[in-house]
Scaffold this motif. Structure first.
Motif, PDB file in Angstrom:
ATOM      1  N   ASN A  40     -45.179 -54.834  -4.713  1.00 49.85           N
ATOM      2  CA  ASN A  40     -45.669 -53.559  -4.171  1.00 49.85           C
ATOM      3  C   ASN A  40     -44.525 -52.583  -3.940  1.00 49.85           C
ATOM      4  O   ASN A  40     -44.655 -51.371  -4.172  1.00 49.85           O
ATOM      5  N   LEU A  41     -43.408 -53.118  -3.476  1.00 46.98           N
ATOM      6  CA  LEU A  41     -42.244 -52.267  -3.259  1.00 46.98           C
ATOM      7  C   LEU A  41     -41.733 -51.700  -4.578  1.00 46.98           C
ATOM      8  O   LEU A  41     -41.368 -50.510  -4.655  1.00 46.98           O
ATOM      9  N   ASN A  42     -41.729 -52.523  -5.618  1.00 44.71           N
ATOM     10  CA  ASN A  42     -41.287 -52.050  -6.937  1.00 44.71           C
ATOM     11  C   ASN A  42     -42.217 -50.959  -7.472  1.00 44.71           C
ATOM     12  O   ASN A  42     -41.760 -49.986  -8.079  1.00 44.71           O
ATOM     13  N   VAL A  43     -43.531 -51.138  -7.241  1.00 48.71           N
ATOM     14  CA  VAL A  43     -44.506 -50.140  -7.695  1.00 48.71           C
ATOM     15  C   VAL A  43     -44.284 -48.807  -6.983  1.00 48.71           C
ATOM     16  O   VAL A  43     -44.286 -47.737  -7.611  1.00 48.71           O
ATOM     17  N   VAL A  44     -44.064 -48.877  -5.676  1.00 53.54           N
ATOM     18  CA  VAL A  44     -43.830 -47.655  -4.903  1.00 53.54           C
ATOM     19  C   VAL A  44     -42.556 -46.948  -5.357  1.00 53.54           C
ATOM     20  O   VAL A  44     -42.528 -45.725  -5.538  1.00 53.54           O
ATOM     21  N   MET A  45     -41.490 -47.728  -5.562  1.00 55.49           N
ATOM     22  CA  MET A  45     -40.213 -47.144  -5.992  1.00 55.49           C
ATOM     23  C   MET A  45     -40.342 -46.517  -7.377  1.00 55.49           C
ATOM     24  O   MET A  45     -39.785 -45.433  -7.630  1.00 55.49           O
ATOM     25  N   ARG A  46     -41.095 -47.173  -8.246  1.00 58.87           N
ATOM     26  CA  ARG A  46     -41.298 -46.627  -9.599  1.00 58.87           C
ATOM     27  C   ARG A  46     -42.091 -45.326  -9.530  1.00 58.87           C
ATOM     28  O   ARG A  46     -41.796 -44.368 -10.247  1.00 58.87           O
ATOM     29  N   TYR A  47     -43.098 -45.304  -8.679  1.00 60.73           N
ATOM     30  CA  TYR A  47     -43.919 -44.098  -8.527  1.00 60.73           C
ATOM     31  C   TYR A  47     -43.088 -42.941  -7.977  1.00 60.73           C
ATOM     32  O   TYR A  47     -43.164 -41.807  -8.475  1.00 60.73           O
ATOM     33  N   LEU A  48     -42.281 -43.241  -6.951  1.00 61.77           N
ATOM     34  CA  LEU A  48     -41.448 -42.187  -6.359  1.00 61.77           C
ATOM     35  C   LEU A  48     -40.410 -41.670  -7.363  1.00 61.77           C
ATOM     36  O   LEU A  48     -40.115 -40.466  -7.399  1.00 61.77           O
ATOM     37  N   THR A  49     -39.887 -42.579  -8.168  1.00 62.87           N
ATOM     38  CA  THR A  49     -38.916 -42.161  -9.199  1.00 62.87           C
ATOM     39  C   THR A  49     -39.582 -41.233 -10.226  1.00 62.87           C
ATOM     40  O   THR A  49     -39.002 -40.215 -10.646  1.00 62.87           O
ATOM     41  N   SER A  50     -40.808 -41.585 -10.626  1.00 61.88           N
ATOM     42  CA  SER A  50     -41.531 -40.763 -11.595  1.00 61.88           C
ATOM     43  C   SER A  50     -41.824 -39.375 -11.023  1.00 61.88           C
ATOM     44  O   SER A  50     -41.686 -38.357 -11.718  1.00 61.88           O
ATOM     45  N   ILE A  51     -42.244 -39.317  -9.752  1.00 67.33           N
ATOM     46  CA  ILE A  51     -42.503 -38.029  -9.100  1.00 67.33           C
ATOM     47  C   ILE A  51     -41.233 -37.182  -9.060  1.00 67.33           C
ATOM     48  O   ILE A  51     -41.251 -35.947  -9.293  1.00 67.33           O
ATOM     49  N   THR A  52     -40.111 -37.840  -8.794  1.00 67.50           N
ATOM     50  CA  THR A  52     -38.831 -37.128  -8.739  1.00 67.50           C
ATOM     51  C   THR A  52     -38.501 -36.512 -10.097  1.00 67.50           C
ATOM     52  O   THR A  52     -38.028 -35.363 -10.192  1.00 67.50           O
ATOM     53  N   ILE A  53     -38.756 -37.270 -11.166  1.00 69.80           N
ATOM     54  CA  ILE A  53     -38.488 -36.762 -12.520  1.00 69.80           C
ATOM     55  C   ILE A  53     -39.380 -35.563 -12.834  1.00 69.80           C
ATOM     56  O   ILE A  53     -38.922 -34.546 -13.385  1.00 69.80           O
ATOM     57  N   VAL A  54     -40.667 -35.670 -12.487  1.00 72.82           N
ATOM     58  CA  VAL A  54     -41.613 -34.581 -12.768  1.00 72.82           C
ATOM     59  C   VAL A  54     -41.210 -33.315 -12.028  1.00 72.82           C
ATOM     60  O   VAL A  54     -41.213 -32.204 -12.582  1.00 72.82           O
ATOM     61  N   LEU A  55     -40.848 -33.465 -10.755  1.00 72.74           N
ATOM     62  CA  LEU A  55     -40.467 -32.289  -9.955  1.00 72.74           C
ATOM     63  C   LEU A  55     -39.119 -31.718 -10.389  1.00 72.74           C
ATOM     64  O   LEU A  55     -38.829 -30.538 -10.114  1.00 72.74           O
ATOM     65  N   ALA A  56     -38.323 -32.516 -11.072  1.00 72.78           N
ATOM     66  CA  ALA A  56     -37.013 -32.022 -11.509  1.00 72.78           C
ATOM     67  C   ALA A  56     -37.129 -31.037 -12.676  1.00 72.78           C
ATOM     68  O   ALA A  56     -36.220 -30.219 -12.895  1.00 72.78           O
ATOM     69  N   ILE A  57     -38.237 -31.072 -13.445  1.00 71.54           N
ATOM     70  CA  ILE A  57     -38.393 -30.199 -14.615  1.00 71.54           C
ATOM     71  C   ILE A  57     -38.421 -28.725 -14.216  1.00 71.54           C
ATOM     72  O   ILE A  57     -37.603 -27.916 -14.701  1.00 71.54           O
ATOM     73  N   PRO A  58     -39.345 -28.283 -13.325  1.00 71.06           N
ATOM     74  CA  PRO A  58     -39.337 -26.854 -12.959  1.00 71.06           C
ATOM     75  C   PRO A  58     -38.052 -26.453 -12.234  1.00 71.06           C
ATOM     76  O   PRO A  58     -37.598 -25.302 -12.384  1.00 71.06           O
ATOM     77  N   THR A  59     -37.463 -27.365 -11.501  1.00 69.93           N
ATOM     78  CA  THR A  59     -36.198 -27.054 -10.825  1.00 69.93           C
ATOM     79  C   THR A  59     -35.099 -26.797 -11.853  1.00 69.93           C
ATOM     80  O   THR A  59     -34.290 -25.856 -11.709  1.00 69.93           O
ATOM     81  N   MET A  60     -35.071 -27.594 -12.905  1.00 71.77           N
ATOM     82  CA  MET A  60     -34.053 -27.450 -13.946  1.00 71.77           C
ATOM     83  C   MET A  60     -34.250 -26.141 -14.718  1.00 71.77           C
ATOM     84  O   MET A  60     -33.269 -25.418 -14.996  1.00 71.77           O
ATOM     85  N   VAL A  61     -35.516 -25.826 -15.029  1.00 76.96           N
ATOM     86  CA  VAL A  61     -35.795 -24.583 -15.767  1.00 76.96           C
ATOM     87  C   VAL A  61     -35.399 -23.366 -14.947  1.00 76.96           C
ATOM     88  O   VAL A  61     -34.739 -22.432 -15.436  1.00 76.96           O
ATOM     89  N   SER A  62     -35.791 -23.354 -13.681  1.00 74.76           N
ATOM     90  CA  SER A  62     -35.462 -22.210 -12.829  1.00 74.76           C
ATOM     91  C   SER A  62     -33.954 -22.097 -12.620  1.00 74.76           C
ATOM     92  O   SER A  62     -33.414 -20.987 -12.472  1.00 74.76           O
ATOM     93  N   SER A  63     -33.246 -23.228 -12.656  1.00 68.31           N
ATOM     94  CA  SER A  63     -31.784 -23.189 -12.504  1.00 68.31           C
ATOM     95  C   SER A  63     -31.136 -22.523 -13.709  1.00 68.31           C
ATOM     96  O   SER A  63     -30.177 -21.752 -13.573  1.00 68.31           O
ATOM     97  N   PHE A  64     -31.636 -22.839 -14.919  1.00 63.21           N
ATOM     98  CA  PHE A  64     -31.077 -22.225 -16.121  1.00 63.21           C
ATOM     99  C   PHE A  64     -31.245 -20.701 -16.098  1.00 63.21           C
ATOM    100  O   PHE A  64     -30.328 -19.953 -16.414  1.00 63.21           O
ATOM    101  N   TRP A  65     -32.448 -20.229 -15.770  1.00 64.63           N
ATOM    102  CA  TRP A  65     -32.710 -18.790 -15.787  1.00 64.63           C
ATOM    103  C   TRP A  65     -32.197 -18.079 -14.529  1.00 64.63           C
ATOM    104  O   TRP A  65     -32.266 -16.888 -14.416  1.00 64.63           O
ATOM    105  N   GLY A  66     -31.667 -18.829 -13.619  1.00 70.01           N
ATOM    106  CA  GLY A  66     -31.077 -18.219 -12.438  1.00 70.01           C
ATOM    107  C   GLY A  66     -29.586 -17.986 -12.592  1.00 70.01           C
ATOM    108  O   GLY A  66     -28.927 -17.468 -11.666  1.00 70.01           O
ATOM    109  N   MET A  67     -29.005 -18.395 -13.743  1.00 69.54           N
ATOM    110  CA  MET A  67     -27.572 -18.205 -13.964  1.00 69.54           C
ATOM    111  C   MET A  67     -27.247 -16.725 -14.218  1.00 69.54           C
ATOM    112  O   MET A  67     -28.075 -15.987 -14.763  1.00 69.54           O
ATOM    113  N   ASN A  68     -26.058 -16.338 -13.877  1.00 75.45           N
ATOM    114  CA  ASN A  68     -25.612 -14.950 -14.041  1.00 75.45           C
ATOM    115  C   ASN A  68     -25.038 -14.740 -15.443  1.00 75.45           C
ATOM    116  O   ASN A  68     -23.901 -14.307 -15.620  1.00 75.45           O
TER     117      ASN A  68
END
Length: 324
Positions: free
Chosen positions: A259-287
């Motif tokens: 169960n702990l492995n399942v939770v950690m895997r789920y949290l890791t996947s959520i982190t990856i998904v949320l990193a996509i819009p953060t990465m895109v906005s970081s690129f277009w936020g450069m000067n």
């Protein structure tokens, strides 16, 4: 503190040979039973001086770590039996199943003494005259009756342990709680104590059965045989319950880890998904010069790109069973 009240107590009982009635008496009378519960030093000395026995016989039975055994003193014709009896100790959360020594002393053909650290149900049943065909002057039968009743209480406590195990397992199936896991660990320890004590008691009974310790009467021998049978049944039950509990503990440990492995895997996947819009906005936020910077719909386009990339990554992770 044990479930039985930890108090000092000394009582003397005697069975009238004419009326066959057992009553409490005050004086040391031949054929009587002396029951000592956590006796004081002065009580030990008084009893030993009154009936002329060594103090070590009583003190040995008051050692919590004393193992089941038989000790004979040929000089004064005194025999000490030490067995383990089951008890339930209380703590703030759970009942703790354990054992304590019970000493039985045959003093010549005059007295029978029982010694224990705390009150226990085995001796209490005799004090309340719940045991049939019990006479204080029939010392050999008295010992065998104690052995039989003791084995019966082991069986009774083992059934309670099994019932508590089933309840804990039912709760764990619905919700993993540390309290229930700790309770199962406590029950597992109790089974270990019971198994060890039952095997020690079996050695005492087998040694007594050979007839070299006390004289075996034909009527009483059946009681000893029944006690040995009950004790062996208790040993088998303790071993079976212990194996089942060990298997359950290992299974729940694996479930918790999974169960702990399942939770950690789920949290890791959520982190990856949320990193996509953060990465895109970081690129277009450069000067620096970036695509769509002069487009009036540039912001909306970047939002669409972020959403599309996020959906693609989420779909891919779901296909890999990493996001559910």
């Amino acid at each position: 503190v044990g479930s039985e009240m930890c108090i000092r107590d000394r009582k003397i009982y005697n069975t009238d040979m004419e009326t066959d009635k057992t009553e409490e008496i005050k004086e040391f009378k031949k054929g009587s039973w002396i029951n000592l519960v956590s006796p004081s030093e002065s009580e030990i000395k008084q009893v030993c001086e009154s009936i002329n026995i060594q103090e070590d016989f009583i003190r040995d039975a008051l050692d919590y770590e004393e193992r089941a055994r038989i000790d004979q003193e040929d000089d004064d014709n005194t025999t000490l039996f030490v067995i383990d009896v089951p008890i339930i100790e209380k703590n703030e959360e759970n009942d703790i199943y354990t054992t304590m020594p019970l000493g039985m002393i045959i003093v010549r053909d005059d007295f029978f003494i029982t010694v224990s650290l705390n009150k226990n149900k085995v001796i209490t049943d005799f004090e309340k005259n719940k045991v049939k065909n019990f006479q204080t002057y029939k010392k050999t039968r008295f010992i065998f009756q104690i052995l039989y009743l003791n084995a019966s209480y082991f069986l009774s406590y083992l059934k309670k342990i099994n019932k508590e195990t089933e309840i804990a397992e039912y709760i764990l199936k619905n919700s993993m709680k540390n309290r229930e896991l700790l309770k199962m660990l406590s029950l597992e320890k109790g089974l270990v104590y019971f198994t060890t004590s039952l095997k020690s008691n079996e050695m005492v009974m087998e040694k007594t059965m050979r007839g070299k310790i006390v004289k075996l009467y034909e009527d009483d021998e059946d009681i000893l045989e029944d006690a040995i049978t009950e004790n062996r049944q208790a040993i088998e039950m303790a071993q079976i319950y212990s194996n089942i509990l060990n298997g359950s503990m290992e299974a729940y440990a694996s479930i918790i880890s999974n169960n702990l492995n399942v939770v950690m895997r789920y949290l890791t996947s959520i982190t990856i998904v949320l990193a996509i819009p953060t990465m895109v906005s970081s690129f277009w936020g450069m000067n620096v010069n970036v695509p769509f910077q002069n487009n009036p719909f540039g912001f909306a386009i970047m939002i669409v790109i972020s959403v599309v990339l996020t959906l693609i990554v989420a779909w891919w992770l779901r296909r890999k069973d990493m996001l559910k």
